[in-house]
Scaffold this active site. Structure first.
Site, PDB file in Angstrom:
ATOM      1  N   LYS A 163       0.877  -1.158  -0.115  1.00 31.99           N
ATOM      2  CA  LYS A 163       0.110   0.059  -0.047  1.00 31.99           C
ATOM      3  C   LYS A 163       1.057   1.329  -0.156  1.00 31.99           C
ATOM      4  CE  LYS A 163      -3.626  -2.340   2.427  1.00 31.99           C
ATOM      5  NZ  LYS A 163      -4.323  -2.663   4.049  1.00 31.99           N
ATOM      6  N   GLN A 204      -3.876  -1.133   9.948  1.00 29.70           N
ATOM      7  CA  GLN A 204      -3.867  -2.500   9.418  1.00 29.70           C
ATOM      8  C   GLN A 204      -4.514  -3.500  10.389  1.00 29.70           C
ATOM      9  OE1 GLN A 204      -3.230  -3.114   6.457  1.00 29.70           O
ATOM     10  NE2 GLN A 204      -3.228  -5.408   6.559  1.00 29.70           N
ATOM     11  N   ASP A 215     -10.545   3.171   4.888  1.00 34.43           N
ATOM     12  CA  ASP A 215     -10.907   1.753   4.932  1.00 34.43           C
ATOM     13  C   ASP A 215     -12.191   1.317   5.127  1.00 34.43           C
ATOM     14  OD1 ASP A 215      -9.080  -0.370   4.907  1.00 34.43           O
ATOM     15  OD2 ASP A 215      -8.497  -0.152   6.962  1.00 34.43           O
TER      16      ASP A 215
HETATM   17  N1  GUN Z   1      -6.139  -6.789   6.693  1.00 36.00           N
HETATM   18  C1  GUN Z   1      -6.393  -7.436   5.709  1.00 36.00           C
HETATM   19  N2  GUN Z   1      -7.213  -6.785   4.829  1.00 36.00           N
HETATM   20  C2  GUN Z   1      -7.176  -5.402   5.142  1.00 36.00           C
HETATM   21  C3  GUN Z   1      -7.980  -4.152   4.726  1.00 36.00           C
HETATM   22  O1  GUN Z   1      -8.461  -4.123   3.610  1.00 36.00           O
HETATM   23  N3  GUN Z   1      -7.646  -3.078   5.674  1.00 36.00           N
HETATM   24  C4  GUN Z   1      -7.063  -3.060   6.887  1.00 36.00           C
HETATM   25  N4  GUN Z   1      -6.967  -2.232   7.617  1.00 36.00           N
HETATM   26  N5  GUN Z   1      -6.347  -4.282   7.245  1.00 36.00           N
HETATM   27  C5  GUN Z   1      -6.634  -5.409   6.666  1.00 36.00           C
END
Ligand code: GUN
Length: 291
Positions: free
Chosen positions: A49, A93, A116
């Protein structure tokens, strides 16, 4: 070929964003990533990301906290980022270590910076079909794939397998919304569903998000159905370099010949998640600039 190339679609989305961002005058959009601990999958996701953000002109800020961090310390970080006008988006995350409550942490993020889409208020805004809300990135990515590949959901029977908040439940809400890219008739199946294969066989579009490798087998798929595989499962494979390989929730080899269109794993829905996060960050930037 019936394969849907999610990697290419994600590259298109990201390239479009990059050119829009390049034309901006003044400060660029910015996203902060909070990662707690060293979970290898989380390290890899956040790195990816972070790299994509950098590539397209979104300024990333990476905050790495030890897995001993207290809720108060984590919240203090989030509060600081909420108050910083230079930060447009904040992502914590998942998963967090078990002593931290995830939903409480997501709700600490300001609703306007919740790129998110995990904040309770953004879930509510999705139910209410508020266009200024943030929709979580994987379900939004599936809808984007359908739109860009000319797969209309209008009046179709979409069977979602899996009811997680991150994917299944949210995609069901998106697909049933009023609007030209949605208007589907949606059934949500899950681990307790009776007659799941019979229900799935009535689907025009199957979205597999149950987190079990190879769960969707040919007896569940009508010939000509569209199959979207959201699974990311590690299965042991001693001959692979890392000792495992990634497979989806669909038995790809057996189902692909039946499907009119199908997403592979990897290279299907996965890359779209990062692309949609960038899109949400740019949306947050634009909304904050006008508020
Ligand atoms: N862990 C796995 N997928 C995601 C996501 O889309 N966002 C976040 N914050 N954590 C994740």
């Amino acid at each position: 070929m019936n394969l849907i190339d999610g990697k290419r679609i994600a590259q298109d989305v990201v390239a479009e964003l990059a050119s829009e961002i390049a034309r901006l005058e003044g400060p660029k959009p910015s996203i902060a990533f909070i990662r707690v601990g060293e979970d290898p999958a989380s390290v890899s996701y956040v790195r990816s990301k972070n790299r994509t953000a950098e590539t397209i002109g979104i300024t990333p800020l990476l905050i790495e906290l030890p897995d001993t961090v207290t809720q108060e310390e984590l919240f203090a970080q989030v509060d600081k980022l909420n108050a910083d006008p230079a930060v447009n988006g904040i992502l914590i995350q998942s998963p967090l270590p078990s002593h931290l409550d995830e939903q409480t942490a997501f709700n600490r993020i300001s609703v306007e910076k919740d790129v998110d889409g995990f904040h309770t208020s953004n879930a509510g805004r999705l139910v209410q079909e508020d266009p200024d809300g943030f929709v979580s990135c994987t379900p939004a990515g599936i809808l984007e794939i359908c739109h860009r590949e000319g797969i209309s959901l209008e009046g179709k029977h979409v069977v979602v397998i899996g009811r997680s908040l991150i994917v299944g439940k949210t995609f069901a809400l998106l697909a049933m919304q009023k609007g030209p890219q949605a208007n589907a008739t949606v059934t949500v199946c899950h681990s307790r569903t009776r007659n799941l294969p019979e229900i799935a066989r009535t689907a025009d579009v199957i979205v597999a998000a149950i987190g079990r490798p190879g769960f969707v087998t040919p007896d569940m798929v009508r010939e000509g159905a569209v199959v979207i595989d959201v699974g990311i499962n590690r299965v042991e494979n001693p001959s692979a370099k890392r000792g495992y390989r990634i497979v989806g929730d669909v038995d790809f080899q057996a189902v692909a010949p039946l499907a009119s269109r199908i997403t592979p794993v990897p290279g299907g829905v996965g890359p779209m998640t990062v692309a949609m996060l960038m899109k949400n960050t740019f949306k947050a930037y634009k909304l904050q600039a006008t508020s």
